[in-house]
Design a protein around this motif. Structure first.
Motif: not given
Length: 249
Positions: A73-77, A105-106, A171-175
């Motif tokens: 998620v951090a990479e996507i953001i 949200f993030e 997988r991104a969301i699960s982490k």
């Protein structure tokens, strides 16, 4: 004479469906797992001309298919935030559907005071969402049934093409790990379809605690989890209504 091939510009995660004006806000639309910017192509019609409407296209899909999908998620953001910073708009609104709601949200946290409205649909509150995503990764068949259109499910070759991206998104969301603390003064709207058989009204109430600003839950009659068919247009119109209300509150 140089024989070097001309350098192509790096792909951007933002697809412009309506340019808007610098004085108007940019609406950044984040799709559900496995989906891409194209699902928001028709949304421009629901918004005033000054609103810029942008769909997010992440690596691994459409014209970015050759790029490896992101699984954090951090990479996507980080990728989306950089693209948003290059837009001419001073104000930003965010819409996220399902897994895209958590990214929205993030991203709102990262963008800070420039965010004028956050809208999310078909998603559990952030503290509960990661666990649900982890459970869904157990079955590829279940993932496909939940996130792929019924017409696509009848095409096994297309399903096999889309599943790796869908799994990467989940997988991104699960982490994802929720950080305590609400958004400051950001108006929030949480959308749910009354025909959603996966997320109940009680399941989304916890979103109220994620902002110190005005928060509301809106149910759209007859809409399913993905807001299929006419419900998709109704969702766009409802997001436009709430964005307008947030701008004039």
């Amino acid at each position: 004479m140089s024989t070097d091939e001309p350098q192509r510009p790096a792909p951007t995660p933002l697809v412009t469906w309506a340019p808007g004006t610098p004085d108007g806000p940019a609406l950044i639309c984040l799709p559900w797992a496995g989906a891409s910017a194209v699902v928001f192509r028709t949304w421009a019609d629901a918004f005033p001309e000054d609103v810029g409407v942008y769909g997010v296209r992440l690596p691994g899909r459409e014209n970015r298919m050759a790029e490896p999908a992101l699984t954090d998620v951090a990479e996507i953001i980080a990728e989306v935030r950089e693209a948003v910073a290059g837009l001419p708009h001073r104000r930003v609104a965010l819409f996220g559907h399902c897994s895209g709601a958590l990214v929205a949200f993030e991203l709102a946290r990262e963008l800070g005071p420039s965010v004028v409205h956050l809208a999310v649909a078909s998603q559990l509150p952030p503290p509960q969402a990661a666990q649900a995503a982890d459970e869904e990764l157990v079955s590829r068949e279940q993932l496909a049934r939940r996130y792929l259109d019924q017409d696509l499910l009848a095409e096994p070759d297309i399903v096999e093409l889309l599943l790796p991206v869908l799994e990467a998104d989940m997988r991104a969301i699960s982490k994802y790990r929720y950080r305590e603390g609400p958004l400051r003064d950001v108006p929030l709207t949480v959308f749910r379809g009354t025909a959603d058989d996966e997320i109940a009204l009680d399941d989304v109430v916890g979103w109220h605690a994620q902002t110190t600003g005005h928060a509301r839950i809106r149910e759209l009659a007859g809409a399913d989890h993905l807001f299929s068919g006419p419900s998709w247009t109704g969702l766009a119109e409802s997001v436009a209504e709430d964005l307008d209300a947030a701008l004039h509150r």
